[in-house]
Design a protein around this motif. Structure first.
Motif, PDB file in Angstrom:
ATOM      1  N   MET A 115      76.526  32.283  26.208  1.00  0.00           N
ATOM      2  CA  MET A 115      76.593  32.745  27.396  1.00  0.00           C
ATOM      3  C   MET A 115      75.278  32.540  28.133  1.00  0.00           C
ATOM      4  O   MET A 115      74.915  32.397  29.276  1.00  0.00           O
ATOM      5  CB  MET A 115      76.752  34.274  27.618  1.00  0.00           C
ATOM      6  N   PHE A 116      74.135  32.212  27.233  1.00  0.00           N
ATOM      7  CA  PHE A 116      72.739  32.081  27.705  1.00  0.00           C
ATOM      8  C   PHE A 116      72.628  30.487  27.639  1.00  0.00           C
ATOM      9  O   PHE A 116      71.421  29.923  28.150  1.00  0.00           O
ATOM     10  CB  PHE A 116      71.696  32.552  26.736  1.00  0.00           C
ATOM     11  N   GLY A 117      73.645  29.681  27.271  1.00  0.00           N
ATOM     12  CA  GLY A 117      73.143  28.084  27.209  1.00  0.00           C
ATOM     13  C   GLY A 117      72.071  27.702  26.577  1.00  0.00           C
ATOM     14  O   GLY A 117      71.427  26.867  26.875  1.00  0.00           O
ATOM     15  N   ILE A 168      75.647  43.357  25.934  1.00  0.00           N
ATOM     16  CA  ILE A 168      76.275  42.432  25.215  1.00  0.00           C
ATOM     17  C   ILE A 168      77.056  43.170  24.266  1.00  0.00           C
ATOM     18  O   ILE A 168      76.407  43.799  23.383  1.00  0.00           O
ATOM     19  CB  ILE A 168      75.572  41.165  24.817  1.00  0.00           C
ATOM     20  N   HIS A 169      78.545  42.905  24.229  1.00  0.00           N
ATOM     21  CA  HIS A 169      79.125  43.740  23.051  1.00  0.00           C
ATOM     22  C   HIS A 169      80.080  42.640  22.319  1.00  0.00           C
ATOM     23  O   HIS A 169      80.839  41.696  23.203  1.00  0.00           O
ATOM     24  CB  HIS A 169      79.889  44.788  23.579  1.00  0.00           C
ATOM     25  N   THR A 175      63.140  28.835  16.149  1.00  0.00           N
ATOM     26  CA  THR A 175      61.701  28.777  17.142  1.00  0.00           C
ATOM     27  C   THR A 175      61.280  30.170  17.299  1.00  0.00           C
ATOM     28  O   THR A 175      59.884  30.364  17.666  1.00  0.00           O
ATOM     29  CB  THR A 175      61.938  28.080  18.307  1.00  0.00           C
ATOM     30  N   HIS A 176      62.055  31.295  17.556  1.00  0.00           N
ATOM     31  CA  HIS A 176      61.959  32.565  17.647  1.00  0.00           C
ATOM     32  C   HIS A 176      63.132  33.260  17.433  1.00  0.00           C
ATOM     33  O   HIS A 176      64.200  32.590  17.452  1.00  0.00           O
ATOM     34  CB  HIS A 176      61.228  32.587  19.020  1.00  0.00           C
ATOM     35  N   MET A 177      62.913  34.669  17.454  1.00  0.00           N
ATOM     36  CA  MET A 177      64.019  35.566  17.338  1.00  0.00           C
ATOM     37  C   MET A 177      64.716  36.259  18.382  1.00  0.00           C
ATOM     38  O   MET A 177      65.186  37.170  18.136  1.00  0.00           O
ATOM     39  CB  MET A 177      63.675  36.241  15.974  1.00  0.00           C
ATOM     40  N   HIS A 178      64.590  35.775  19.651  1.00  0.00           N
ATOM     41  CA  HIS A 178      65.456  36.494  20.374  1.00  0.00           C
ATOM     42  C   HIS A 178      67.035  36.176  20.327  1.00  0.00           C
ATOM     43  O   HIS A 178      67.235  35.037  19.750  1.00  0.00           O
ATOM     44  CB  HIS A 178      65.347  35.995  21.811  1.00  0.00           C
ATOM     45  N   LEU A 179      67.830  37.041  20.972  1.00  0.00           N
ATOM     46  CA  LEU A 179      69.288  37.090  20.116  1.00  0.00           C
ATOM     47  C   LEU A 179      69.927  35.918  20.464  1.00  0.00           C
ATOM     48  O   LEU A 179      70.725  35.357  19.639  1.00  0.00           O
ATOM     49  CB  LEU A 179      69.997  38.458  20.683  1.00  0.00           C
ATOM     50  N   ASP A 180      69.851  35.146  21.690  1.00  0.00           N
ATOM     51  CA  ASP A 180      70.350  34.042  21.915  1.00  0.00           C
ATOM     52  C   ASP A 180      70.270  33.037  21.250  1.00  0.00           C
ATOM     53  O   ASP A 180      71.159  31.775  21.027  1.00  0.00           O
ATOM     54  CB  ASP A 180      70.253  33.596  23.418  1.00  0.00           C
ATOM     55  N   HIS A 181      69.049  32.847  20.479  1.00  0.00           N
ATOM     56  CA  HIS A 181      68.919  31.779  19.514  1.00  0.00           C
ATOM     57  C   HIS A 181      68.998  31.733  18.065  1.00  0.00           C
ATOM     58  O   HIS A 181      68.923  31.179  17.411  1.00  0.00           O
ATOM     59  CB  HIS A 181      67.304  31.561  19.691  1.00  0.00           C
ATOM     60  N   GLY A 188      73.093  29.219  17.952  1.00  0.00           N
ATOM     61  CA  GLY A 188      73.478  30.346  18.922  1.00  0.00           C
ATOM     62  C   GLY A 188      74.835  30.538  18.836  1.00  0.00           C
ATOM     63  O   GLY A 188      75.039  30.985  20.003  1.00  0.00           O
ATOM     64  N   MET A 189      75.649  30.008  17.944  1.00  0.00           N
ATOM     65  CA  MET A 189      76.907  29.984  18.199  1.00  0.00           C
ATOM     66  C   MET A 189      77.504  31.642  18.169  1.00  0.00           C
ATOM     67  O   MET A 189      76.996  32.521  17.376  1.00  0.00           O
ATOM     68  CB  MET A 189      77.872  29.478  16.977  1.00  0.00           C
ATOM     69  N   THR A 190      78.510  31.857  19.019  1.00  0.00           N
ATOM     70  CA  THR A 190      78.945  33.371  19.160  1.00  0.00           C
ATOM     71  C   THR A 190      80.534  33.359  18.760  1.00  0.00           C
ATOM     72  O   THR A 190      80.933  34.634  18.957  1.00  0.00           O
ATOM     73  CB  THR A 190      78.747  33.816  20.780  1.00  0.00           C
ATOM     74  N   ASP A 191      81.237  32.486  18.609  1.00  0.00           N
ATOM     75  CA  ASP A 191      82.489  32.409  18.188  1.00  0.00           C
ATOM     76  C   ASP A 191      83.055  31.318  17.659  1.00  0.00           C
ATOM     77  O   ASP A 191      82.557  30.256  17.424  1.00  0.00           O
ATOM     78  CB  ASP A 191      83.386  32.609  19.629  1.00  0.00           C
TER      79      ASP A 191
END
Length: 220
Positions: free
Chosen positions: A16-18, A108-109, A65-71, A38-41
């Protein structure tokens, strides 16, 4: 006869963050690394797996590159499926372990938000081999404490995560962000690369070092 070594970069846009997830792979050996999974499904996982299968790639490592959730939504999936380790800047370990809290902060859930372990601590100047080619780790803190970029000098490209974008820069209002540090990283570590270096960011289109030097309003 020395063969022409060529790395390929294949880009996917996930979640969802592209997020731009990259596979960097060597045409000859088929060795590959996955950058920022970044796959979620299941659909996004199939897109990644299908590409890997079609091109007979051998995944050697994950690099974040970093550990934010979207990556790193898909990090544990790639670890399990391909039996590989994840390398990232060690200063981002608290972010990796706090993935559920990150997801909660964004409301996000129902997607993979399990803690992720950094298996290989990457530092400035480290070399990641991909076949006979190599990516150099550049430390670029600011967007997150452990943000890194991956630079291929031979082919003039750099994967920068969320540090630098076309006409923009990474946000610094998330935990561990530091605006002054981010600007220092961009000006001192990225804009000093050759003008014709192609920049592959964590979101949005690619750009070049020269273009950002000349027109990025956040760093002029």
């Amino acid at each position: 006869i020395k063969r022409h070594i060529m790395l390929r970069i294949s880009q996917f846009v996930f979640n969802m963050f592209g997020v731009n997830t990259y596979i960097v792979w060597d045409e000859d050996s088929r060795d590959a690394v996955v950058v920022d999974p970044g796959m979620t499904d299941a659909r996004e996982e199939r897109a990644l797996d299908g590409f890997i299968d079609k091109n007979n790639l051998k995944i050697a490592q994950i690099v974040n590159t970093h550990m934010h959730l979207d990556h790193c939504f898909g990090a544990n999936y790639v670890k399990r499926n391909y039996k590989v380790q994840l390398g990232s800047g060690y200063a981002d370990s608290p972010l990796a372990e706090a993935l559920p809290a990150q997801a909660s902060r964004f409301g996000i859930h129902g997607v993979q938000a399990q803690p992720v372990t950094i298996d290989i601590s990457l530092h400035d100047g480290d070399i990641i081999k991909v076949g006979d080619s190599s990516l150099e780790v550049i430390s670029v803190p600011g967007h997150s404490p452990g943000s890194i970029a991956l630079y291929c000098k031979a082919q003039k490209f750099v994967i920068v995560g969320d540090v630098l974008f076309e006409g923009s820069i990474g946000r610094t209002d998330l935990p561990g962000g530091n605006h002054r540090q981010l600007i220092e990283s961009i000006k001192g570590r990225l804009l000093t690369l050759p003008d014709d270096t192609v920049v592959f960011p964590g979101h949005g289109p690619s750009t070049t070092i020269k273009q950002e030097q000349q027109s990025n309003p956040y760093i002029l």
